[in-house]
Design a protein around this motif. Structure first.
Motif, PDB file in Angstrom:
ATOM      1  N   VAL A   1       2.963  -8.757 -19.243  1.00 13.91           N
ATOM      2  CA  VAL A   1       2.636 -10.150 -18.913  1.00 13.91           C
ATOM      3  C   VAL A   1       1.306 -10.555 -19.541  1.00 13.91           C
ATOM      4  N   ASP A   2       0.301  -9.686 -19.412  1.00 11.34           N
ATOM      5  CA  ASP A   2      -1.016 -10.005 -19.980  1.00 11.34           C
ATOM      6  C   ASP A   2      -0.962 -10.154 -21.498  1.00 11.34           C
ATOM      7  N   LYS A   3      -0.246  -9.241 -22.130  1.00  9.07           N
ATOM      8  CA  LYS A   3      -0.223  -9.188 -23.595  1.00  9.07           C
ATOM      9  C   LYS A   3       0.695 -10.248 -24.205  1.00  9.07           C
ATOM     10  N   GLU A   4       1.879 -10.405 -23.641  1.00  7.58           N
ATOM     11  CA  GLU A   4       2.883 -11.271 -24.271  1.00  7.58           C
ATOM     12  C   GLU A   4       2.924 -12.688 -23.690  1.00  7.58           C
TER      13      GLU A   4
ATOM     14  N   TRP B   1       0.631 -14.234 -20.754  1.00  7.51           N
ATOM     15  CA  TRP B   1      -0.630 -14.898 -20.400  1.00  7.51           C
ATOM     16  C   TRP B   1      -1.437 -15.241 -21.650  1.00  7.51           C
ATOM     17  N   ALA B   2      -1.436 -14.340 -22.614  1.00  7.22           N
ATOM     18  CA  ALA B   2      -2.206 -14.570 -23.852  1.00  7.22           C
ATOM     19  C   ALA B   2      -1.630 -15.715 -24.682  1.00  7.22           C
ATOM     20  N   ASN B   3      -0.367 -16.071 -24.428  1.00 13.00           N
ATOM     21  CA  ASN B   3       0.289 -17.141 -25.199  1.00 13.00           C
ATOM     22  C   ASN B   3       0.709 -18.301 -24.300  1.00 13.00           C
ATOM     23  N   LYS B   4      -0.051 -18.495 -23.238  1.00 15.52           N
ATOM     24  CA  LYS B   4       0.322 -19.488 -22.228  1.00 15.52           C
ATOM     25  C   LYS B   4       0.540 -20.879 -22.828  1.00 15.52           C
ATOM     26  N   GLU B   5      -0.310 -21.244 -23.802  1.00 16.45           N
ATOM     27  CA  GLU B   5      -0.204 -22.601 -24.362  1.00 16.45           C
ATOM     28  C   GLU B   5       1.118 -22.815 -25.097  1.00 16.45           C
ATOM     29  N   ARG B   6       1.720 -21.745 -25.629  1.00 20.12           N
ATOM     30  CA  ARG B   6       3.000 -21.890 -26.335  1.00 20.12           C
ATOM     31  C   ARG B   6       4.104 -22.315 -25.363  1.00 20.12           C
ATOM     32  N   PHE B   7       4.035 -21.814 -24.154  1.00 17.23           N
ATOM     33  CA  PHE B   7       5.032 -22.195 -23.153  1.00 17.23           C
ATOM     34  C   PHE B   7       4.880 -23.660 -22.753  1.00 17.23           C
ATOM     35  N   GLU B   8       3.653 -24.160 -22.799  1.00 14.40           N
ATOM     36  CA  GLU B   8       3.421 -25.556 -22.422  1.00 14.40           C
ATOM     37  C   GLU B   8       3.836 -26.520 -23.531  1.00 14.40           C
ATOM     38  N   LYS B   9       4.050 -26.010 -24.742  1.00 11.19           N
ATOM     39  CA  LYS B   9       4.428 -26.858 -25.882  1.00 11.19           C
ATOM     40  C   LYS B   9       5.934 -26.816 -26.156  1.00 11.19           C
TER      41      LYS B   9
ATOM     42  N   GLU C   1       0.822  -1.216   0.000  1.00 14.21           N
ATOM     43  CA  GLU C   1       0.000   0.000   0.000  1.00 14.21           C
ATOM     44  C   GLU C   1       0.857   1.268   0.000  1.00 14.21           C
ATOM     45  N   ASP C   2       2.173   1.091   0.228  1.00 13.85           N
ATOM     46  CA  ASP C   2       3.094   2.232   0.253  1.00 13.85           C
ATOM     47  C   ASP C   2       3.795   2.465  -1.083  1.00 13.85           C
ATOM     48  N   PHE C   3       3.429   1.705  -2.113  1.00 18.26           N
ATOM     49  CA  PHE C   3       4.074   1.904  -3.419  1.00 18.26           C
ATOM     50  C   PHE C   3       3.979   3.362  -3.849  1.00 18.26           C
ATOM     51  N   SER C   4       5.089   3.882  -4.357  1.00 16.07           N
ATOM     52  CA  SER C   4       5.114   5.241  -4.889  1.00 16.07           C
ATOM     53  C   SER C   4       4.445   5.256  -6.264  1.00 16.07           C
ATOM     54  N   GLU C   5       4.222   6.453  -6.800  1.00 14.47           N
ATOM     55  CA  GLU C   5       3.650   6.557  -8.153  1.00 14.47           C
ATOM     56  C   GLU C   5       4.553   5.862  -9.166  1.00 14.47           C
ATOM     57  N   GLU C   6       5.861   6.024  -8.999  1.00  9.29           N
ATOM     58  CA  GLU C   6       6.812   5.383  -9.908  1.00  9.29           C
ATOM     59  C   GLU C   6       6.684   3.861  -9.830  1.00  9.29           C
ATOM     60  N   GLN C   7       6.538   3.349  -8.614  1.00  6.34           N
ATOM     61  CA  GLN C   7       6.422   1.900  -8.444  1.00  6.34           C
ATOM     62  C   GLN C   7       5.104   1.375  -9.009  1.00  6.34           C
ATOM     63  N   ILE C   8       4.044   2.120  -8.848  1.00  2.00           N
ATOM     64  CA  ILE C   8       2.753   1.710  -9.412  1.00  2.00           C
ATOM     65  C   ILE C   8       2.818   1.694 -10.939  1.00  2.00           C
ATOM     66  N   MET C   9       3.471   2.702 -11.517  1.00  2.00           N
ATOM     67  CA  MET C   9       3.644   2.734 -12.978  1.00  2.00           C
ATOM     68  C   MET C   9       4.470   1.545 -13.454  1.00  2.00           C
ATOM     69  N   MET C  10       5.533   1.237 -12.714  1.00  2.00           N
ATOM     70  CA  MET C  10       6.365   0.091 -13.061  1.00  2.00           C
ATOM     71  C   MET C  10       5.552  -1.196 -12.975  1.00  2.00           C
ATOM     72  N   ARG C  11       4.813  -1.351 -11.887  1.00  2.00           N
ATOM     73  CA  ARG C  11       3.979  -2.550 -11.719  1.00  2.00           C
ATOM     74  C   ARG C  11       2.988  -2.699 -12.867  1.00  2.00           C
ATOM     75  N   ASP C  12       2.312  -1.602 -13.214  1.00  2.00           N
ATOM     76  CA  ASP C  12       1.283  -1.660 -14.262  1.00  2.00           C
ATOM     77  C   ASP C  12       1.885  -1.954 -15.633  1.00  2.00           C
ATOM     78  N   SER C  13       3.085  -1.426 -15.894  1.00  2.00           N
ATOM     79  CA  SER C  13       3.705  -1.695 -17.196  1.00  2.00           C
ATOM     80  C   SER C  13       4.156  -3.156 -17.284  1.00  2.00           C
ATOM     81  N   VAL C  14       4.612  -3.705 -16.173  1.00  2.00           N
ATOM     82  CA  VAL C  14       4.986  -5.125 -16.147  1.00  2.00           C
ATOM     83  C   VAL C  14       3.744  -5.993 -16.342  1.00  2.00           C
ATOM     84  N   LYS C  15       2.664  -5.647 -15.647  1.00  2.00           N
ATOM     85  CA  LYS C  15       1.421  -6.419 -15.787  1.00  2.00           C
ATOM     86  C   LYS C  15       0.900  -6.377 -17.225  1.00  2.00           C
ATOM     87  N   GLU C  16       1.017  -5.226 -17.847  1.00  2.00           N
ATOM     88  CA  GLU C  16       0.568  -5.098 -19.237  1.00  2.00           C
ATOM     89  C   GLU C  16       1.395  -6.020 -20.150  1.00  2.00           C
TER      90      GLU C  16
END
Length: 596
Positions: A41-44, A46-54, A24-39
């Motif tokens: 992960v979601d795009k590259e 999580w969306a291609n999870k099955e490729r990693f399993e193959k 809960e103490d994340f700074s604005e910079e840390q929140i931006m970093m977190r959100d860019s990492v999540k983006e």
């Protein structure tokens, strides 16, 4: 800042909630970093999870290059070598959120940024850092770490790979085989550990991956999980390595390996966090959608109990991981203010909290295994199918209990390191342990305490749990002395007590700090999770404390200690755990995701 607790002192000193760092103490910079990492992960990922399993190893490499382009590989690297030069909390934050989608990528990322890059950053000469670190930070090159050998597992210093100095003294010839080498299939550089002559300790070397220089690879290993993480044997046949590529000094390889493991342990704990969040979210969504007996299964108490326990473990893991990460960062900053170099400050800062790093490695790796296992159970038969994400999540989670030193070794290490710190005078265990022994001889108070303040009883319970550990560990040290390390089952029991104390205290302190910020009304579910985690911790400490006591104490001493254990684990007001779980689950179900 200079009055922060030293590593391990959480056991003998009270920590105020304002002194810890929380998500809960994340700074604005840390929140931006977190959100860019999540983006990313979601795009590259999580969306291609099955490729990693193959077993699409090329795709793992491609995603690593994209992570490099986005700067995610350079967070911990100093700016002088092409990195972002961010603090330790940011390093842990990126490791946390980039690891949620698949263990294959998480392993590639961790091996490269941690044990592939970090040994050069922290132990390399200026020339070595200038030559190699910028390429590793950008993702132009990838690193791998060659420590484990076929005949050596947990005994890291027993490797037989040899390094022989050439007659003209210009290079070493390395000969030997390494196994379980992550990123071997696409790395440009190896950190290799070999023994020179009959040295007691191994030596580290930076070895460029050139097949024409006596380097060959085994086939890709077929593994239970992390299927697209390139894992191969690496063979060296008189591989020439310039003398200037020795890392640190001769015989200092074991020290490099051990310190790399300390950092790796807290980062491994962090790498299990977002995987838990995603598993919980997928489980909640499925429970809300799955209709049985004409009603969503999320309305069943048995399912709600699972969801609540999964969320509570994740919340506790976050609480303890970011508490430790910030403590390490503060210690690094203090050392830098005192004139230490970046290398010295970071090494000593992490080493200071090696006990907490081992605690986190064990606790969070076991929580992700339990979380994915319960996720499969919530999905039922579908959970066993490759068509749902739980099956791969469960397989990927399994390696976390083996990485960075097995959980059994880390349990024994945590207690062993604590006792060593006490012997060096860094943590006063003797005084508090003697005070507990005297308290056992006294008459307990039968007054009913007044617990009007939030968490008053919980914090008193944490203090009593610390006494229970000091009672067991103190008596064990007194009885066995230097021979204690031969009593592994006793050490394991004591370690579980230590782990639960740190995790439970971290969860309560985080929640107390949150309540001060937003008020009790807006933190009802977090309060419930803190209380539920403590309840579970008390159960574990009671069981493991009893096991420890009866393993070495007899007669009156045993009766006295068992009586003390009952006193130190007794609630005045037992919490209604069913009501706590119901409250936690209701929020998850209404939000349709992990929402804490």
């Amino acid at each position: 800042m200079a009055d922060i607790l030293r590593g391990g002192q959480f056991l003998v000193k009270e920590t105020k909630c304002d002194a810890i760092f929380t998500p809960e103490d994340f700074s604005e910079e840390q929140i931006m970093m977190r959100d860019s990492v999540k983006e990313f992960v979601d795009k590259e990922l999580w969306a291609n999870k099955e490729r990693f399993e193959k077993k699409d190893y090329a795709f793992t490499e491609e995603c690593m290059r994209k992570a490099g382009e986005l700067g995610f590989l350079s967070v911990a690297v100093p700016e002088a070598y092409g990195g972002m030069g961010m603090g330790f909390v940011n390093t842990v934050l990126v490791c946390d959120y980039i690891s949620g989608a698949t263990g294959s990528f998480s392993t590639a990322f961790g091996a490269h940024t941690g044990i592939g890059t970090m040994p050069i950053t922290l132990y390399g000469t200026e020339e070595q850092k200038q030559k190699y670190v910028p390429k590793l930070a950008s993702g132009e090159w990838f690193g791998a770490y060659c420590l484990t050998e076929p005949g050596a597992g947990s005994d890291a210093n027993s490797g037989k790979t040899k390094a022989v100095l050439s007659e003209d003294g210009t290079h070493y010839k390395i000969t030997g085989g390494k196994m379980w080498i992550s990123n071997a299939g696409f790395c440009n550089l190896f950190i290799v550990f070999a023994r020179i002559e009959d040295d007691k300790n191994i030596t580290g070397f930076i070895v460029e991956n050139d097949p024409s220089n006596g380097i060959s690879l085994g086939d890709e290993e077929h593994k239970l999980g992390i299927r697209s993480s390139s894992t191969r044997q690496v063979f060296f046949n008189e591989t020439k390595v310039p003398v200037e590529n020795m890392l640190a000094g001769r015989g200092e390889g074991f020290k490099i390996a051990m310190n790399a493991l300390n950092v790796g342990r807290i980062k491994l704990g962090a790498a299990c966090l977002d995987a838990q969040r995603r598993n919980i979210t997928e489980s909640v969504k499925y429970a809300n959608e799955r209709i049985q007996f004409k009603t969503p299964i999320s309305s069943f108490g048995a399912i709600q109990a699972k969801l609540a326990e999964m969320a509570t473990s994740a919340y506790a893991g976050e609480s303890a991981t970011y508490r430790a990460a910030a403590d390490i960062q503060k210690r690094i900053e203090i050392r830098q203010e005192e004139g230490n170099t970046h290398q010295e400050a970071e090494l000593k800062g992490v080493e200071e909290f090696a006990i907490e790093c081992s605690i986190l490695k064990v606790a969070v790796s076991e929580d992700i295994q339990n979380c994915s296992d319960e996720g499969i159970q919530i999905f039922g038969g579908m959970g066993f199918s490759e068509d749902t994400p739980m099956e791969s999540a469960w397989r990927d989670a399994r390696i976390a209990r083996i990485y960075e030193g097995t959980n059994e070794i880390n349990r024994m290490l945590s207690v062993g390191m604590l006792i060593k710190k006490a012997m060096k005078g860094h943590v006063d265990l003797l005084g508090p342990a003697m005070a507990v022994a005297e308290e056992l001889m006294g008459i307990p108070s039968f007054d009913t305490p007044d617990y009007t303040e939030l968490f008053a009883e919980e914090k008193e319970m944490i203090a009593k749990l610390k006494k229970s550990f000091l009672m067991v560990a103190g008596a064990a040290v007194q009885k066995f002395g230097q021979e204690l390390d031969k009593h592994q089952q006793l050490l394991m029991a004591a370690a579980d007590m230590l782990i639960e104390i740190y995790m439970a205290e971290s969860t309560i302190l985080r929640t107390e700090k949150l309540v001060k910020k937003v008020g009790e009304e807006k933190a009802q579910e977090q309060i419930a999770m803190a209380q539920l985690y403590l309840y579970n911790a008390v159960d574990i400490i009671t069981k493991r404390g009893k096991e420890g006591i009866v393993s070495f104490a007899e007669g009156d001493e045993q009766r006295m200690m068992l009586m003390g254990l009952r006193r130190f684990t007794k609630y005045v007001n037992m919490p209604n755990v069913v009501a706590l779980r119901d409250k936690i689950a209701a929020k998850l179900i209404s939000e349709n995701q992990y929402c804490y």
